[in-house]
Write a protein that holds these residues in place. Structure first.
Motif, mmCIF file in Angstrom:
data_model
loop_
_atom_site.group_PDB
_atom_site.id
_atom_site.type_symbol
_atom_site.label_atom_id
_atom_site.label_comp_id
_atom_site.label_asym_id
_atom_site.label_seq_id
_atom_site.Cartn_x
_atom_site.Cartn_y
_atom_site.Cartn_z
ATOM 1 N N UNK A 126 4.109 2.111 3.135
ATOM 2 C CA UNK A 126 4.027 0.652 3.147
ATOM 3 C C UNK A 126 3.462 0.176 4.476
ATOM 4 N N UNK A 127 2.802 -0.967 4.428
ATOM 5 C CA UNK A 127 2.495 -1.667 5.661
ATOM 6 C C UNK A 127 3.806 -2.239 6.173
ATOM 7 N N UNK A 128 3.854 -2.662 7.393
ATOM 8 C CA UNK A 128 5.095 -3.176 7.956
ATOM 9 C C UNK A 128 5.528 -4.495 7.318
ATOM 10 N N UNK A 129 4.621 -5.182 6.619
ATOM 11 C CA UNK A 129 4.991 -6.401 5.899
ATOM 12 C C UNK A 129 5.579 -6.099 4.527
ATOM 13 N N UNK A 130 5.708 -4.804 4.199
ATOM 14 C CA UNK A 130 6.297 -4.395 2.928
ATOM 15 C C UNK A 130 5.295 -4.094 1.837
ATOM 16 N N UNK A 131 4.019 -4.373 2.073
ATOM 17 C CA UNK A 131 2.995 -4.102 1.053
ATOM 18 C C UNK A 131 2.907 -2.601 0.798
ATOM 19 N N UNK A 132 3.071 -2.218 -0.463
ATOM 20 C CA UNK A 132 3.031 -0.806 -0.846
ATOM 21 C C UNK A 132 1.585 -0.315 -0.837
ATOM 22 N N UNK A 133 1.396 0.876 -0.287
ATOM 23 C CA UNK A 133 0.066 1.485 -0.243
ATOM 24 C C UNK A 133 0.022 2.711 -1.150
ATOM 25 N N UNK A 134 -0.975 2.794 -2.023
ATOM 26 C CA UNK A 134 -1.152 4.018 -2.817
ATOM 27 C C UNK A 134 -1.470 5.190 -1.880
ATOM 28 N N UNK A 135 -0.991 6.376 -2.255
ATOM 29 C CA UNK A 135 -1.233 7.550 -1.419
ATOM 30 C C UNK A 135 -1.325 8.786 -2.287
ATOM 31 N N UNK A 136 -1.888 9.826 -1.729
ATOM 32 C CA UNK A 136 -1.861 11.154 -2.343
ATOM 33 C C UNK A 136 -1.736 12.155 -1.205
ATOM 34 N N UNK A 138 -2.472 16.316 -0.519
ATOM 35 C CA UNK A 138 -2.969 17.598 -1.012
ATOM 36 C C UNK A 138 -3.612 18.391 0.130
ATOM 37 N N UNK A 139 -3.482 19.710 0.053
ATOM 38 C CA UNK A 139 -4.034 20.620 1.062
ATOM 39 C C UNK A 139 -3.623 20.229 2.482
ATOM 40 N N UNK A 140 -2.379 19.817 2.649
ATOM 41 C CA UNK A 140 -1.875 19.485 3.970
ATOM 42 C C UNK A 140 -2.383 18.176 4.538
ATOM 43 N N UNK A 141 -3.016 17.352 3.705
ATOM 44 C CA UNK A 141 -3.533 16.068 4.186
ATOM 45 C C UNK A 141 -2.885 14.929 3.410
ATOM 46 N N UNK A 142 -2.636 13.849 4.111
ATOM 47 C CA UNK A 142 -2.127 12.625 3.512
ATOM 48 C C UNK A 142 -3.287 11.646 3.430
ATOM 49 N N UNK A 143 -3.540 11.122 2.234
ATOM 50 C CA UNK A 143 -4.613 10.146 2.044
ATOM 51 C C UNK A 143 -4.002 8.842 1.556
ATOM 52 N N UNK A 144 -4.282 7.774 2.290
ATOM 53 C CA UNK A 144 -3.752 6.458 1.967
ATOM 54 C C UNK A 144 -4.891 5.513 1.595
ATOM 55 N N UNK A 145 -4.648 4.670 0.612
ATOM 56 C CA UNK A 145 -5.581 3.596 0.296
ATOM 57 C C UNK A 145 -5.100 2.371 1.056
ATOM 58 N N UNK A 146 -5.957 1.853 1.924
ATOM 59 C CA UNK A 146 -5.569 0.748 2.811
ATOM 60 C C UNK A 146 -6.451 -0.472 2.543
ATOM 61 N N UNK A 147 -5.972 -1.651 2.931
ATOM 62 C CA UNK A 147 -6.791 -2.851 2.784
ATOM 63 C C UNK A 147 -8.069 -2.742 3.627
ATOM 64 N N UNK A 148 -9.108 -3.499 3.272
ATOM 65 C CA UNK A 148 -10.355 -3.413 4.040
ATOM 66 C C UNK A 148 -10.215 -3.923 5.476
ATOM 67 N N UNK A 149 -9.308 -4.859 5.705
ATOM 68 C CA UNK A 149 -9.103 -5.400 7.049
ATOM 69 C C UNK A 149 -7.748 -4.953 7.597
ATOM 70 N N UNK A 150 -7.687 -4.622 8.883
ATOM 71 C CA UNK A 150 -6.406 -4.195 9.461
ATOM 72 C C UNK A 150 -5.438 -5.369 9.566
ATOM 73 N N UNK A 151 -4.139 -5.099 9.384
ATOM 74 C CA UNK A 151 -3.136 -6.150 9.574
ATOM 75 C C UNK A 151 -3.107 -6.684 11.009
ATOM 76 N N UNK A 152 -3.452 -5.845 11.976
ATOM 77 C CA UNK A 152 -3.480 -6.259 13.380
ATOM 78 C C UNK A 152 -4.756 -5.715 14.008
#
Length: 165
Positions: A126-136, A138-152
């Motif tokens: 999750x982002x710190x505002x509580x927004x859930x982020x999709x993730x996967x 595999x092969x020792x890597x964490x991949x997150x889908x994030x918004x196009x603009x950073x929260x900060x």
């Protein structure tokens, strides 16, 4: 690894200097806070009061910048420790128990953020505002889908929930 501490000034001197003209940018001070916290340390940020006991406007501006960030992200810094080394160059990581906090200093251009070498089994993100982020994971890597603009603009934080204790 030993936790470390660092001290730094907001300008160039340790005491009030009415001639101070070279103030560190607020973003640099915040990045230093994140860097120190990610190493399990403490940051002593010096500010010298005027003879009247007030702070210069430049110091207040920098403290307010950090305070606004802390209103959202304090739990990613307070009572945290360093996380095991991870091959990730775009930010820093802090930890509290089974929660890891990714401090993203360089927001990805696309909508994917990849953290190689992240071994704990992730159960949520999750982002710190509580927004859930999709993730996967595999092969020792964490991949997150994030918004196009950073929260900060300086340091965005993502909370990673894991099974690790």
């Amino acid at each position: 690894f030993q936790p470390w501490e660092t001290c730094m000034t907001m300008g160039t001197t340790w005491a009030f200097n009415p001639q101070e003209a070279r103030w560190k940018p607020p973003a640099l001070l915040l990045r230093n806070l994140v860097e120190v916290a990610s190493r399990g340390g403490n940051l002593l940020l010096n500010v010298g009061p005027t003879p009247q006991g007030t702070f210069p406007p430049e110091a207040i501006e920098r403290m307010q910048f950090i305070a606004r960030w802390m209103q959202v992200n304090a739990s990613a810094v307070h009572n945290t420790t360093y996380a095991p080394p991870v091959a990730w160059q775009d930010g820093r990581i802090t930890r509290v128990g089974s929660q890891f906090f990714l401090h993203v200093l360089d927001w990805p251009a696309g909508e994917k953020l990849v953290v190689a070498g992240f071994e704990p089994r992730v159960t949520g993100a999750t982002l710190m505002n509580g927004e859930v982020l999709p993730f996967s994971q595999h092969n020792g890597a964490l991949e997150l889908t994030v918004p196009p603009e950073p929260p900060h603009p300086t340091a965005s934080v993502i909370c990673i929930h894991t099974e690790e204790k």
